[in-house]
Scaffold this active site. Sequence first.
Site, PDB file in Angstrom:
ATOM      1  NE  ARG A   1       3.601   2.882  10.830  1.00  0.00           N
ATOM      2  CZ  ARG A   1       4.905   3.199  10.526  1.00  0.00           C
ATOM      3  NH1 ARG A   1       5.689   2.461  11.076  1.00  0.00           N
ATOM      4  NH2 ARG A   1       4.804   3.792   9.567  1.00  0.00           N
TER       5      ARG A   1
ATOM      6  CE  LYS B   1      12.957   4.174   7.893  1.00  0.00           C
ATOM      7  NZ  LYS B   1      11.956   3.148   7.383  1.00  0.00           N
TER       8      LYS B   1
ATOM      9  NE  ARG C   1       4.434   4.371   3.094  1.00  0.00           N
ATOM     10  CZ  ARG C   1       3.888   4.094   4.471  1.00  0.00           C
ATOM     11  NH1 ARG C   1       2.664   3.774   4.687  1.00  0.00           N
ATOM     12  NH2 ARG C   1       4.515   4.170   5.418  1.00  0.00           N
TER      13      ARG C   1
ATOM     14  NE  ARG D   1      11.269   7.095   2.121  1.00  0.00           N
ATOM     15  CZ  ARG D   1      10.749   7.359   3.615  1.00  0.00           C
ATOM     16  NH1 ARG D   1      11.505   7.821   4.305  1.00  0.00           N
ATOM     17  NH2 ARG D   1       9.675   7.288   3.602  1.00  0.00           N
TER      18      ARG D   1
ATOM     19  NE  ARG E   1       2.046   7.551   8.112  1.00  0.00           N
ATOM     20  CZ  ARG E   1       3.244   6.801   8.063  1.00  0.00           C
ATOM     21  NH1 ARG E   1       4.078   6.874   9.075  1.00  0.00           N
ATOM     22  NH2 ARG E   1       3.920   6.922   6.859  1.00  0.00           N
TER      23      ARG E   1
HETATM   24  P1  ADP Z   1       7.743   5.358   6.136  1.00  0.00           P
HETATM   25  O1  ADP Z   1       9.012   5.210   6.523  1.00  0.00           O
HETATM   26  O2  ADP Z   1       6.854   4.447   7.061  1.00  0.00           O
HETATM   27  O3  ADP Z   1       7.208   5.080   4.719  1.00  0.00           O
HETATM   28  P2  ADP Z   1       7.979   8.146   6.666  1.00  0.00           P
HETATM   29  O4  ADP Z   1       7.041   8.929   7.545  1.00  0.00           O
HETATM   30  O5  ADP Z   1       9.342   8.118   6.866  1.00  0.00           O
HETATM   31  O6  ADP Z   1       7.224   6.760   6.419  1.00  0.00           O
HETATM   32  O7  ADP Z   1       7.447   8.871   5.243  1.00  0.00           O
HETATM   33  C1  ADP Z   1       5.948   9.227   4.911  1.00  0.00           C
HETATM   34  C2  ADP Z   1       6.104   9.841   3.563  1.00  0.00           C
HETATM   35  O8  ADP Z   1       7.078  10.980   3.418  1.00  0.00           O
HETATM   36  C3  ADP Z   1       6.696   9.053   2.462  1.00  0.00           C
HETATM   37  O9  ADP Z   1       6.067   8.099   1.804  1.00  0.00           O
HETATM   38  C4  ADP Z   1       7.278  10.046   1.327  1.00  0.00           C
HETATM   39  O10 ADP Z   1       6.075  10.577   0.791  1.00  0.00           O
HETATM   40  C5  ADP Z   1       7.513  11.279   2.261  1.00  0.00           C
HETATM   41  N1  ADP Z   1       8.884  11.319   2.846  1.00  0.00           N
HETATM   42  C6  ADP Z   1       9.541  11.268   3.820  1.00  0.00           C
HETATM   43  N2  ADP Z   1      10.974  11.368   4.086  1.00  0.00           N
HETATM   44  C7  ADP Z   1      11.254  11.326   2.718  1.00  0.00           C
HETATM   45  C8  ADP Z   1      12.526  11.639   1.945  1.00  0.00           C
HETATM   46  N3  ADP Z   1      13.776  11.386   2.412  1.00  0.00           N
HETATM   47  N4  ADP Z   1      12.347  11.626   0.659  1.00  0.00           N
HETATM   48  C9  ADP Z   1      11.118  11.819  -0.013  1.00  0.00           C
HETATM   49  N5  ADP Z   1      10.240  11.907   0.591  1.00  0.00           N
HETATM   50  C10 ADP Z   1       9.900  11.535   1.943  1.00  0.00           C
END
Ligand code: ADP
Length: 216
Positions: free
Chosen positions: A127, A13, A173, A88, A162
């Site tokens: 990554r 994404k 996740r 999400r 990370r």
């Molecule tokens: P990825 O899509 O690779 O899992 P992100 O960088 O989008 O990673 O998100 C990392 C973490 O941040 C998620 O595992 C969650 O804990 C938190 N997070 C990010 N966006 C949201 C969201 N919209 N709602 C709830 N938690 C979020």
Amino acid sequence: MRLILLGAPGAGKGTVAKLLTQIDGSVQISTGDILRGAVQAGTALGKKADAYMKAGDLVPDELIMDIMENRLQEPDCTKGFLLDGFPRTIPQAEALKILLGKLNIQLDVVANIIVPREEIILRLTTRRTCSNTDCQAIYNVRSHPPKAEGICDKCGSPIMQRADETEDVISKRLDTYNEKTAPLIAFYEKQGLLLNIDTPTTDGVVNAITARIAGD
Ligand code: ADP
């Protein structure tokens, strides 16, 4: 363009969003980047979000909606936005619908990027991310390493793995994604906004999105 990028962690994404911003000046809004910035800066938001993120759990909806309500009203959003990692959960999607209605904004499309689980795990374990929170450039030791080992091409800061990219947390996740986020696919399909994309290359995904927007 005004769109949502949907897909499991590691579906690409962020990479797709960065390419799309170069086309028409739309801004990428990544809740993950915003949250990681807050954690590193040690703000009140960061302190609340930190433990959830380390465990691979979602941050509570109220915190995310506070961020997004402000972010979507910033002036740079008038040219368009690419939502990366948000919404999400179904409650976030419902709240976004109300917020967009209030701001009189219509979405063009919700692009669902489909990638097999084995490929996702391979991508995430290899990554690397730039440690500079203003940069957060993404590399991959297998497919896209930086020119100098361990150093960001763009800003010269060290790149790192990370904290939530160990195999255990990745698996958590992905489970969280299947349970909480995958239901959004049906939610947006019902609204006629969904575009499923299973092309294996980033360029293919970008082309599918731009073709759909041009055809509207
Ligand atoms: P990825 O899509 O690779 O899992 P992100 O960088 O989008 O990673 O998100 C990392 C973490 O941040 C998620 O595992 C969650 O804990 C938190 N997070 C990010 N966006 C949201 C969201 N919209 N709602 C709830 N938690 C979020």
